[in-house]
Design a protein around this motif. Structure first.
Motif, PDB file in Angstrom:
ATOM      1  N   GLN A 172       0.817  -1.208   0.000  1.00 39.99           N
ATOM      2  CA  GLN A 172       0.000   0.000   0.000  1.00 39.99           C
ATOM      3  C   GLN A 172       0.856   1.266   0.000  1.00 39.99           C
ATOM      4  OE1 GLN A 172      -2.476  -0.540   3.447  1.00 39.99           O
ATOM      5  NE2 GLN A 172      -4.150  -1.484   2.297  1.00 39.99           N
ATOM      6  N   PHE A 173       2.022   1.172   0.635  1.00 34.61           N
ATOM      7  CA  PHE A 173       2.919   2.328   0.710  1.00 34.61           C
ATOM      8  C   PHE A 173       4.207   2.071  -0.070  1.00 34.61           C
ATOM      9  CE2 PHE A 173       0.121   2.592   4.378  1.00 34.61           C
ATOM     10  CZ  PHE A 173      -0.300   3.914   4.318  1.00 34.61           C
ATOM     11  N   ASP A 174       4.053   1.338  -1.165  1.00 35.55           N
ATOM     12  CA  ASP A 174       5.224   0.938  -1.941  1.00 35.55           C
ATOM     13  C   ASP A 174       5.997   2.133  -2.471  1.00 35.55           C
ATOM     14  OD1 ASP A 174       6.800  -1.204  -3.352  1.00 35.55           O
ATOM     15  OD2 ASP A 174       6.115  -0.045  -5.080  1.00 35.55           O
ATOM     16  N   GLU A 175       5.314   3.181  -2.893  1.00 38.40           N
ATOM     17  CA  GLU A 175       6.017   4.344  -3.439  1.00 38.40           C
ATOM     18  C   GLU A 175       6.889   4.992  -2.368  1.00 38.40           C
ATOM     19  OE1 GLU A 175       5.043   8.611  -5.660  1.00 38.40           O
ATOM     20  OE2 GLU A 175       3.472   7.081  -5.485  1.00 38.40           O
ATOM     21  N   PHE A 176       6.359   5.096  -1.147  1.00 46.36           N
ATOM     22  CA  PHE A 176       7.150   5.648  -0.044  1.00 46.36           C
ATOM     23  C   PHE A 176       8.370   4.779   0.234  1.00 46.36           C
ATOM     24  CE2 PHE A 176       8.035   5.292   4.556  1.00 46.36           C
ATOM     25  CZ  PHE A 176       8.577   6.558   4.769  1.00 46.36           C
ATOM     26  N   PHE A 177       8.160   3.463   0.346  1.00 50.40           N
ATOM     27  CA  PHE A 177       9.285   2.589   0.678  1.00 50.40           C
ATOM     28  C   PHE A 177      10.309   2.524  -0.455  1.00 50.40           C
ATOM     29  CE2 PHE A 177       6.334   1.003   3.930  1.00 50.40           C
ATOM     30  CZ  PHE A 177       7.173   1.063   5.022  1.00 50.40           C
ATOM     31  N   THR A 178       9.858   2.598  -1.690  1.00 52.58           N
ATOM     32  CA  THR A 178      10.806   2.635  -2.802  1.00 52.58           C
ATOM     33  C   THR A 178      11.670   3.889  -2.722  1.00 52.58           C
ATOM     34  OG1 THR A 178       9.336   1.346  -4.228  1.00 52.58           O
ATOM     35  CG2 THR A 178      11.032   2.682  -5.312  1.00 52.58           C
ATOM     36  N   ASP A 179      11.034   5.022  -2.467  1.00 48.63           N
ATOM     37  CA  ASP A 179      11.797   6.270  -2.308  1.00 48.63           C
ATOM     38  C   ASP A 179      12.718   6.196  -1.106  1.00 48.63           C
ATOM     39  OD1 ASP A 179      10.574   7.309  -4.523  1.00 48.63           O
ATOM     40  OD2 ASP A 179       9.296   8.733  -3.435  1.00 48.63           O
ATOM     41  N   LEU A 180      12.256   5.555  -0.040  1.00 50.39           N
ATOM     42  CA  LEU A 180      13.067   5.459   1.171  1.00 50.39           C
ATOM     43  C   LEU A 180      14.325   4.625   0.914  1.00 50.39           C
ATOM     44  CD1 LEU A 180      13.539   5.912   4.182  1.00 50.39           C
ATOM     45  CD2 LEU A 180      12.004   3.979   4.654  1.00 50.39           C
ATOM     46  N   TYR A 181      14.175   3.499   0.261  1.00 46.74           N
ATOM     47  CA  TYR A 181      15.348   2.675  -0.026  1.00 46.74           C
ATOM     48  C   TYR A 181      16.300   3.361  -0.998  1.00 46.74           C
ATOM     49  CZ  TYR A 181      14.037  -1.495   2.602  1.00 46.74           C
ATOM     50  OH  TYR A 181      13.757  -2.384   3.608  1.00 46.74           O
ATOM     51  N   ASP A 182      15.764   4.073  -1.971  1.00 48.12           N
ATOM     52  CA  ASP A 182      16.625   4.836  -2.877  1.00 48.12           C
ATOM     53  C   ASP A 182      17.406   5.895  -2.107  1.00 48.12           C
ATOM     54  OD1 ASP A 182      15.748   3.373  -5.041  1.00 48.12           O
ATOM     55  OD2 ASP A 182      14.354   4.907  -5.770  1.00 48.12           O
ATOM     56  N   ALA A 183      16.728   6.559  -1.171  1.00 44.18           N
ATOM     57  CA  ALA A 183      17.384   7.593  -0.371  1.00 44.18           C
ATOM     58  C   ALA A 183      18.448   6.993   0.547  1.00 44.18           C
ATOM     59  CB  ALA A 183      16.346   8.355   0.445  1.00 44.18           C
ATOM     60  N   CYS A 184      18.170   5.815   1.108  1.00 46.46           N
ATOM     61  CA  CYS A 184      19.182   5.146   1.928  1.00 46.46           C
ATOM     62  C   CYS A 184      20.430   4.816   1.111  1.00 46.46           C
ATOM     63  CB  CYS A 184      18.602   3.873   2.553  1.00 46.46           C
ATOM     64  SG  CYS A 184      17.461   4.158   3.926  1.00 46.46           S
ATOM     65  N   GLU A 185      20.229   4.410  -0.142  1.00 47.00           N
ATOM     66  CA  GLU A 185      21.376   4.172  -1.024  1.00 47.00           C
ATOM     67  C   GLU A 185      22.178   5.455  -1.204  1.00 47.00           C
ATOM     68  OE1 GLU A 185      22.672   1.535  -2.691  1.00 47.00           O
ATOM     69  OE2 GLU A 185      21.296   0.124  -1.715  1.00 47.00           O
ATOM     70  N   GLU A 186      21.487   6.566  -1.445  1.00 49.62           N
ATOM     71  CA  GLU A 186      22.169   7.846  -1.638  1.00 49.62           C
ATOM     72  C   GLU A 186      22.963   8.247  -0.406  1.00 49.62           C
ATOM     73  OE1 GLU A 186      20.123  11.213  -3.533  1.00 49.62           O
ATOM     74  OE2 GLU A 186      18.370   9.880  -3.675  1.00 49.62           O
ATOM     75  N   MET A 187      22.414   7.983   0.774  1.00 51.43           N
ATOM     76  CA  MET A 187      23.046   8.395   2.019  1.00 51.43           C
ATOM     77  C   MET A 187      23.955   7.321   2.609  1.00 51.43           C
ATOM     78  SD  MET A 187      19.851  10.379   3.861  1.00 51.43           S
ATOM     79  CE  MET A 187      20.894  11.069   5.167  1.00 51.43           C
ATOM     80  N   ASP A 188      24.069   6.186   1.932  1.00 53.40           N
ATOM     81  CA  ASP A 188      24.888   5.065   2.382  1.00 53.40           C
ATOM     82  C   ASP A 188      24.456   4.577   3.761  1.00 53.40           C
ATOM     83  OD1 ASP A 188      26.798   3.101   2.104  1.00 53.40           O
ATOM     84  OD2 ASP A 188      28.461   4.349   2.812  1.00 53.40           O
ATOM     85  N   ILE A 189      23.139   4.471   3.929  1.00 56.61           N
ATOM     86  CA  ILE A 189      22.552   3.876   5.128  1.00 56.61           C
ATOM     87  C   ILE A 189      22.165   2.443   4.777  1.00 56.61           C
ATOM     88  CG2 ILE A 189      20.626   3.968   6.752  1.00 56.61           C
ATOM     89  CD1 ILE A 189      20.494   6.994   6.231  1.00 56.61           C
ATOM     90  N   PRO A 190      22.687   1.434   5.494  1.00 56.58           N
ATOM     91  CA  PRO A 190      22.515   0.037   5.083  1.00 56.58           C
ATOM     92  C   PRO A 190      21.146  -0.545   5.448  1.00 56.58           C
ATOM     93  CG  PRO A 190      23.804   0.116   7.075  1.00 56.58           C
ATOM     94  CD  PRO A 190      23.544   1.546   6.695  1.00 56.58           C
ATOM     95  N   ALA A 191      20.085  -0.002   4.865  1.00 57.94           N
ATOM     96  CA  ALA A 191      18.730  -0.495   5.146  1.00 57.94           C
ATOM     97  C   ALA A 191      18.526  -1.867   4.518  1.00 57.94           C
ATOM     98  CB  ALA A 191      17.702   0.492   4.622  1.00 57.94           C
ATOM     99  N   ASP A 192      18.048  -2.791   5.312  1.00 58.33           N
ATOM    100  CA  ASP A 192      17.855  -4.171   4.851  1.00 58.33           C
ATOM    101  C   ASP A 192      16.358  -4.484   4.799  1.00 58.33           C
ATOM    102  OD1 ASP A 192      18.511  -6.818   4.133  1.00 58.33           O
ATOM    103  OD2 ASP A 192      18.714  -7.450   6.212  1.00 58.33           O
ATOM    104  N   THR A 193      15.913  -5.453   5.533  1.00 55.31           N
ATOM    105  CA  THR A 193      14.545  -5.947   5.448  1.00 55.31           C
ATOM    106  C   THR A 193      13.538  -4.970   6.039  1.00 55.31           C
ATOM    107  OG1 THR A 193      15.412  -8.182   5.676  1.00 55.31           O
ATOM    108  CG2 THR A 193      13.058  -7.890   6.049  1.00 55.31           C
ATOM    109  N   ALA A 194      12.394  -4.850   5.370  1.00 52.54           N
ATOM    110  CA  ALA A 194      11.256  -4.092   5.892  1.00 52.54           C
ATOM    111  C   ALA A 194      10.102  -5.057   6.148  1.00 52.54           C
ATOM    112  CB  ALA A 194      10.819  -3.017   4.905  1.00 52.54           C
TER     113      ALA A 194
END
Length: 444
Positions: A172-194
């Motif tokens: 339901q919030f896929d667009e938010f989570f997609t943007d969030l993971y992209d942003a984590c990549e940009e900031m080099d934050i190692p986000a894994d499983t949601a």
């Protein structure tokens, strides 16, 4: 650091920011053309700025304000360097900083230095802690007087129910989570499983383990900032407050850690499921300091709404193997990854102080050769156990009187934290529960 800005000429402004005792980012906005001066010479602001209360007000009886002339500290960039700020419309960069005295000594009231001091204790023994954190948070529609789950961007409906491990809730919030993971990549934050969690609009994201505790705390601090900022771009709020909804579980920030020796071996690994004597010493240290450090793990008025029996947050001091009702859990799995999970903290903590408390307590136990009681089995809530302080005032008193706390934190940090929390306790008592929620929703 200068090369980063030259490779990103679209960035017009930077923010220089340090974490105060509540984990709030305090700092300045600077045009990019003046960034070189900050990198080379640092920047200055009053030491008292890292010791503001949750409203951003001075602490009334702090010696850092009028008594000392509100003297400046000097802040230098951390080793993290420049980072993009994907939650802003204009291309901008964040430069994390930390505070020092004029003569170069670390400022004892800076939360990042509190963690650095604990890491130095490990280094002096040829040891390296390896940390990972699990962060829970809520997505919230706060546009009306009553908090509620945001409308689904896909269906336009509200799902007013728990959605534990629901793929539908994530989608339901896929667009938010997609943007969030992209942003984590940009900031080099190692986000894994949601995953989706048991609360209304509640989710959890794990950050990968890291053999640099300062970087792990940086990641958690930056991640909280990113999630809250990015949610606003999507038209709703994100909050790490401990308990926004009375009838649903609150948000935790669980920490997993192991310890490596100078050869890279996990000193908790005995080749089997039990773990080593060093692991037991670390468990005992964590248990011995748990009551005293409760104020770090539950730093706000709302924090204690989460810590009630049967609400998926520990209330008793215990440890166990593969048991999520205990405050200290030893997860199952490969013996090579034998580790300790500390389950007490809420999502509203300052990650630097939280990791300093957990790792510092474990080192106390290792230094002392302390032994824990027998691990529990079954439901910890039904057992007769020593209790974690159950209210804010008791936690403040326990922190002030704890000998374990004095071994972990510098005297200046202990004093500043107590003064801050006593002031917040005083003024929070004048507010309604709704007013308290409004304060915590965006700040923590």
């Amino acid at each position: 650091m200068k090369n980063w800005l030259r490779k990103h000429p679209q960035v017009r402004t930077i923010r220089v920011a340090a974490a105060d005792l509540n984990g709030q980012a305090r700092g300045k906005r600077i045009p990019t053309r003046f960034a070189d001066k900050v990198v080379e010479d640092g920047t200055r602001f009053p030491m008292s700025v890292l010791n503001l209360d949750i409203w951003g007000e001075d602490i009334d009886d702090s010696p850092l304000v009028f008594e000392s002339g509100d003297a400046d500290g000097i802040l230098h960039p951390t080793e993290r360097g420049f980072l993009p700020m994907p939650w802003l419309d204009a291309p901008s960069a964040l430069l994390p900083i930390w505070m020092f005295h004029e003569d170069g000594r670390p400022y004892g009231g800076d939360p990042r230095h509190a963690l650095r001091a604990v890491v130095d204790r490990y280094k002096s023994r040829g040891l390296t802690p390896v940390c990972a954190v699990e962060l829970e948070f809520f997505l919230i529609d706060d546009s009306g007087r009553k908090l509620q789950v945001p409308l689904s961007p896909r269906s336009g409906k509200r799902r007013k129910a728990a959605e534990t491990l629901s793929i539908r809730a994530l989608d339901q919030f896929d667009e938010f989570f997609t943007d969030l993971y992209d942003a984590c990549e940009e900031m080099d934050i190692p986000a894994d499983t949601a995953i989706s969690e048991a609360g209304l609009g509640q989710f959890e994201i794990n950050l990968m383990h890291c053999d640099d505790a300062l970087r792990a705390a940086d990641d958690a601090w930056l991640f909280k900032m990113l999630v809250k900022g990015l949610a606003r771009r999507h038209g709703f709020a994100a909050s790490f407050m401990a308990k926004p909804y009375e009838d649903y579980p609150g948000s935790g920030l669980h920490t997993h850690f192991s310890v490596l020796d100078k050869n890279g071996n996990n000193v908790f690994d005995d080749g089997g499921p039990q773990g080593t004597a060093i692991m037991r010493h670390a468990v005992a240290g964590c248990m011995n300091a748990m009551a005293g450090c409760a104020l770090v793990f539950a730093p706000h008025a709302n924090s204690f709404d989460r810590m009630v029996p049967g609400a998926h947050a520990p209330t008793g001091i215990s440890w166990a193997y593969e048991n999520r009702t205990s405050s200290i859990r030893i997860p199952s799995g490969s013996h090579k990854a034998r580790r300790i999970e500390h389950r007490v903290s809420g999502g509203d903590v300052n990650p630097y102080l939280m990791l300093a408390a957990v790792l510092g307590a474990a080192m106390n136990g290792i230094e002392d050769g302390a032994e824990p009681p027998a691990p529990i089995t079954g439901n910890a809530y039904a057992a007769e156990l020593p209790q974690i302080p159950g209210d804010w005032k008791s936690a403040i008193d326990a922190f002030e009187n704890s000998e374990e706390v004095k071994r972990i934190f510098a005297p200046e940090m202990v004093r500043n934290f107590i003064l801050t929390k006593r002031q917040e306790l005083h003024y929070m008592q004048e507010l309604t529960p709704q007013e308290q929620v409004e304060i915590y929703l965006d700040t923590v």
